[in-house]
Design an enzyme around this catalytic site. Structure first.
Site, PDB file in Angstrom:
ATOM      1  N   LYS A   1       0.840  -1.212   0.000  1.00  0.00           N
ATOM      2  CA  LYS A   1       0.000   0.000   0.000  1.00  0.00           C
ATOM      3  C   LYS A   1       0.868   1.252   0.000  1.00  0.00           C
ATOM      4  O   LYS A   1       0.654   2.166  -0.803  1.00  0.00           O
ATOM      5  CB  LYS A   1      -0.906  -0.019   1.241  1.00  0.00           C
ATOM      6  N   ASN A   2       1.847   1.299   0.911  1.00  0.00           N
ATOM      7  CA  ASN A   2       2.602   2.542   1.085  1.00  0.00           C
ATOM      8  C   ASN A   2       3.642   2.782  -0.015  1.00  0.00           C
ATOM      9  O   ASN A   2       4.286   3.832  -0.040  1.00  0.00           O
ATOM     10  CB  ASN A   2       3.248   2.594   2.472  1.00  0.00           C
TER      11      ASN A   2
ATOM     12  N   CYS B   1      -4.906  12.831  13.426  1.00  0.00           N
ATOM     13  CA  CYS B   1      -5.588  11.565  13.161  1.00  0.00           C
ATOM     14  C   CYS B   1      -5.461  10.666  14.366  1.00  0.00           C
ATOM     15  O   CYS B   1      -4.900  11.055  15.388  1.00  0.00           O
ATOM     16  CB  CYS B   1      -5.085  10.917  11.893  1.00  0.00           C
TER      17      CYS B   1
ATOM     18  N   ARG C   1       0.448  14.434  13.458  1.00  0.00           N
ATOM     19  CA  ARG C   1       0.926  14.244  12.088  1.00  0.00           C
ATOM     20  C   ARG C   1       0.908  15.517  11.239  1.00  0.00           C
ATOM     21  O   ARG C   1       0.208  15.605  10.222  1.00  0.00           O
ATOM     22  CB  ARG C   1       0.145  13.123  11.396  1.00  0.00           C
TER      23      ARG C   1
ATOM     24  N   ASP D   1       4.516   0.623  12.178  1.00  0.00           N
ATOM     25  CA  ASP D   1       3.337  -0.027  11.596  1.00  0.00           C
ATOM     26  C   ASP D   1       3.192  -1.487  12.019  1.00  0.00           C
ATOM     27  O   ASP D   1       2.223  -2.146  11.643  1.00  0.00           O
ATOM     28  CB  ASP D   1       3.382   0.071  10.055  1.00  0.00           C
TER      29      ASP D   1
ATOM     30  N   ARG E   1      -8.985  -0.659   4.264  1.00  0.00           N
ATOM     31  CA  ARG E   1      -8.102   0.376   3.714  1.00  0.00           C
ATOM     32  C   ARG E   1      -6.710  -0.166   3.426  1.00  0.00           C
ATOM     33  O   ARG E   1      -6.022   0.336   2.552  1.00  0.00           O
ATOM     34  CB  ARG E   1      -7.939   1.524   4.732  1.00  0.00           C
TER      35      ARG E   1
HETATM   36  N1  EPU Z   1       6.377  14.682  10.984  1.00  0.00           N
HETATM   37  C1  EPU Z   1       6.429  16.008  11.318  1.00  0.00           C
HETATM   38  N2  EPU Z   1       6.271  16.929  10.317  1.00  0.00           N
HETATM   39  C2  EPU Z   1       6.093  16.551   9.009  1.00  0.00           C
HETATM   40  C3  EPU Z   1       6.063  15.197   8.684  1.00  0.00           C
HETATM   41  C4  EPU Z   1       6.219  14.275   9.711  1.00  0.00           C
HETATM   42  O1  EPU Z   1       6.578  16.386  12.472  1.00  0.00           O
HETATM   43  O2  EPU Z   1       5.972  17.442   8.154  1.00  0.00           O
HETATM   44  C5  EPU Z   1       6.542  13.676  12.056  1.00  0.00           C
HETATM   45  C6  EPU Z   1       5.284  12.817  12.223  1.00  0.00           C
HETATM   46  O3  EPU Z   1       4.329  13.440  13.036  1.00  0.00           O
HETATM   47  C7  EPU Z   1       5.876  11.561  12.826  1.00  0.00           C
HETATM   48  C8  EPU Z   1       7.225  11.441  12.131  1.00  0.00           C
HETATM   49  O4  EPU Z   1       7.526  12.746  11.641  1.00  0.00           O
HETATM   50  O5  EPU Z   1       6.063  11.751  14.190  1.00  0.00           O
HETATM   51  C9  EPU Z   1       7.300  10.461  10.986  1.00  0.00           C
HETATM   52  O6  EPU Z   1       6.156  10.622  10.151  1.00  0.00           O
HETATM   53  P1  EPU Z   1       6.199  10.364   8.589  1.00  0.00           P
HETATM   54  O7  EPU Z   1       6.043  11.663   7.889  1.00  0.00           O
HETATM   55  O8  EPU Z   1       7.363   9.523   8.236  1.00  0.00           O
HETATM   56  O9  EPU Z   1       4.850   9.527   8.365  1.00  0.00           O
HETATM   57  P2  EPU Z   1       3.953   9.569   7.086  1.00  0.00           P
HETATM   58  O10 EPU Z   1       4.813   9.789   5.907  1.00  0.00           O
HETATM   59  O11 EPU Z   1       2.794  10.454   7.307  1.00  0.00           O
HETATM   60  C10 EPU Z   1       4.180   7.012   6.505  1.00  0.00           C
HETATM   61  C11 EPU Z   1       3.246   5.862   6.310  1.00  0.00           C
HETATM   62  C12 EPU Z   1       2.655   5.467   7.671  1.00  0.00           C
HETATM   63  C13 EPU Z   1       3.807   5.085   8.595  1.00  0.00           C
HETATM   64  C14 EPU Z   1       4.803   6.242   8.711  1.00  0.00           C
HETATM   65  C15 EPU Z   1       6.035   5.913   9.523  1.00  0.00           C
HETATM   66  C16 EPU Z   1       2.443   6.193   4.059  1.00  0.00           C
HETATM   67  C17 EPU Z   1       1.316   6.543   3.154  1.00  0.00           C
HETATM   68  N3  EPU Z   1       2.186   6.244   5.381  1.00  0.00           N
HETATM   69  O12 EPU Z   1       3.407   8.074   7.048  1.00  0.00           O
HETATM   70  O13 EPU Z   1       1.827   4.335   7.442  1.00  0.00           O
HETATM   71  O14 EPU Z   1       3.309   4.784   9.873  1.00  0.00           O
HETATM   72  O15 EPU Z   1       5.244   6.645   7.390  1.00  0.00           O
HETATM   73  O16 EPU Z   1       6.691   4.832   8.997  1.00  0.00           O
HETATM   74  O17 EPU Z   1       3.523   5.860   3.610  1.00  0.00           O
HETATM   75  C18 EPU Z   1       0.063   2.826   7.891  1.00  0.00           C
HETATM   76  O18 EPU Z   1       0.312   2.254   6.804  1.00  0.00           O
HETATM   77  O19 EPU Z   1      -0.722   2.324   8.746  1.00  0.00           O
HETATM   78  C19 EPU Z   1       0.692   4.111   8.208  1.00  0.00           C
HETATM   79  C20 EPU Z   1       0.225   4.931   9.137  1.00  0.00           C
END
Ligand code: EPU
Length: 419
Positions: free
Chosen positions: A22-23, A116, A121, A306, A398
């Site tokens: 998915k990701n 969320c 996030r 995850d 999802r």
């Molecule tokens: N963060 C910030 N600011 C930002 C972006 C991130 O503070 O602008 C923080 C987040 O709040 C978090 C950390 O950085 O504490 C890491 O978040 P990241 O941005 O890496 O998460 P994401 O890109 O929103 C993806 C996956 C998630 C997975 C996380 C961590 C996708 C579509 N989603 O989310 O997947 O948990 O990386 O590995 O790739 C899931 O599949 O259930 C899922 C939640």
């Protein structure tokens, strides 16, 4: 609303085919907006989140042809730069179109995702990086408005290695003037799969999979074909399913090297894991006396957040006390209260959960607030005495392709009751 009803106690036996990730599929489908012409993507998992991103690409003007797991997308008529709240609120990953829209149309208006179920996030790191590339960002009425005359390469340091942030900026940088260097970039395999796609399109990217990624901008990108990588979180979830039921399951179509941190922990707990590199298979046999262990989530190649909820279910039935520390998201223990209703002994303090192994879990009516939490309840239910009823099945729809069918084929006593 539909429910999952499952009766615990069956040992899972047999083979299960792992679906596309998915990701990886989400950013790759967003990246197709960068080209004009037909792209072909195979091994796309059939999931709620994939339907949402396809709906979104269609809204933006892309033509789409779907044949189960084979999806073709042509964004030659990309014209609409606006992503409404309705789509972002169902799926935060919608923010992934911001990079491609800014690169192709020089403007975008994307609803700002709210908090969320697993944490606040924010997307501040995405936005700061776009600003470094010359994009004017304005937040008004709940929308991020991005405009740029000339997208320019920049040196960008991410304070935290953000997965979708790295992906968003990598996509935009492919069509920027000059070179972009991303430091403290995310190293997840899904980032590498996206970089492979962008390279097939003609982008010049070096270092994906390390924490420094260099992208030299090019004038245009061309359509290509790609097969989505296997879903490492789905694979690890089935490993736990085998372990928690004391069964023996062979995973097909998976990449064991992506699962190393989880496999190491499963072996510490007492599971037998063997890998077969010739057919991308892994065989997992559940041990009979499972032992406690400590786990701390980290960005890749560390233990994935995850998988935190799912391994907690296994530790609930492992002898001794385990400490789980969640370092990525601040509110990712929502499954604890539900597991406790099934007889688990867990105490949470801040970002740490102390899990004391119990003799048995007992089936109960439970519900979950996010995808991985729902998976942990299914796993607990597989091992619990009696019947477990899980509501809010849409979370699982999802992100886990045909979860019920796959578990049923492995011998689980599981069904979906339509509302
Ligand atoms: N963060 C910030 N600011 C930002 C972006 C991130 O503070 O602008 C923080 C987040 O709040 C978090 C950390 O950085 O504490 C890491 O978040 P990241 O941005 O890496 O998460 P994401 O890109 O929103 C993806 C996956 C998630 C997975 C996380 C961590 C996708 C579509 N989603 O989310 O997947 O948990 O990386 O590995 O790739 C899931 O599949 O259930 C899922 C939640």
């Amino acid at each position: 609303m539909d429910k999952i009803v499952l009766k615990g106690g069956k040992k899972l036996e047999g083979e299960v085919k792992i679906s596309g990730a998915k990701n990886a599929a989400l950013p790759i489908l967003a990246a197709l907006l960068l080209t004009e012409g037909w792209n072909s993507i195979s091994n796309v998992p059939q999931l709620g989140d994939i339907s949402t991103i396809l709906k979104l690409l269609h809204e933006l003007g892309a033509e789409i042809s779907e044949d189960k797991k084979d999806i073709r997308v042509n964004a030659r008529n990309l014209r609409n730069p606006e992503v409404p709240y309705d789509l972002v609120k169902t799926m935060r990953a919608s923010i992934l179109v911001l990079g491609p829209l800014v690169a192709r149309l020089k403007r975008a208006k994307v609803s700002l995702p709210g908090g969320c179920a697993i944490g606040a996030r924010p997307i501040n790191l995405h936005l700061k990086a776009f600003e470094n590339m010359g994009v004017k960002i304005n937040i008004e009425h709940g929308y991020v408005e991005a405009k740029v005359k000339r997208l320019k390469g920049a040196r960008i340091y991410f304070d935290i290695p953000t997965v979708t942030g790295t992906e968003n900026i990598m996509m935009a940088a492919c069509l920027a003037d000059g070179t972009t260097i991303l430091e403290n970039a995310a190293k997840e395999p899904e980032v590498v799969d996206l970089a492979t796609v962008l390279s097939k399109m003609g982008a010049k990217i070096h270092g994906a999979g390390t924490d420094v990624i260099m992208i030299e901008g090019v004038e245009t990108l061309k359509p290509m074909e790609h097969q989505i990588m296997p879903d490492r979180i789905e694979a690890c979830t089935y490993m736990v399913a085998a372990g928690i039921t004391g069964g023996k399951v062979k995973l097909l179509n998976c990449n064991p090297s992506h699962c190393q941190a989880v496999v190491d922990k499963l072996q510490e707990i007492g599971l037998e894991v063997s890998t077969y590199n010739h057919d991308g298979g892994v065989l997992i046999a559940g041990g009979s006396d499972l032992k406690a262990t400590d786990i701390k989530t980290h960005p890749y190649p560390g233990f994935p957040t995850d998988m935190q909820a799912q391994i907690m279910s296994l530790l609930c039935l492992s002898q001794g006390s385990s400490i789980i520390t969640e370092t990525i998201f601040e509110n990712r223990f929502m499954h604890v209260a539900e597991l406790k209703r099934m007889g688990a002994d867990i105490t949470v303090q801040g970002n740490t959960a102390v899990v004391k192994g119990v003799e048995k879990l007992s089936g109960a009516q439970v519900m979950a607030t996010d995808l991985r939490a729902s998976a942990s309840l299914v796993l607990a239910g597989l091992a619990a005495e009696g019947v477990t009823e899980i509501s809010r099945v849409y979370h699982l729809d999802r992100g886990y392709e045909d979860l019920i069918g796959k578990l049923f084929n492995l011998g689980a006593d599981i069904e979906r009751l339509k509302a």
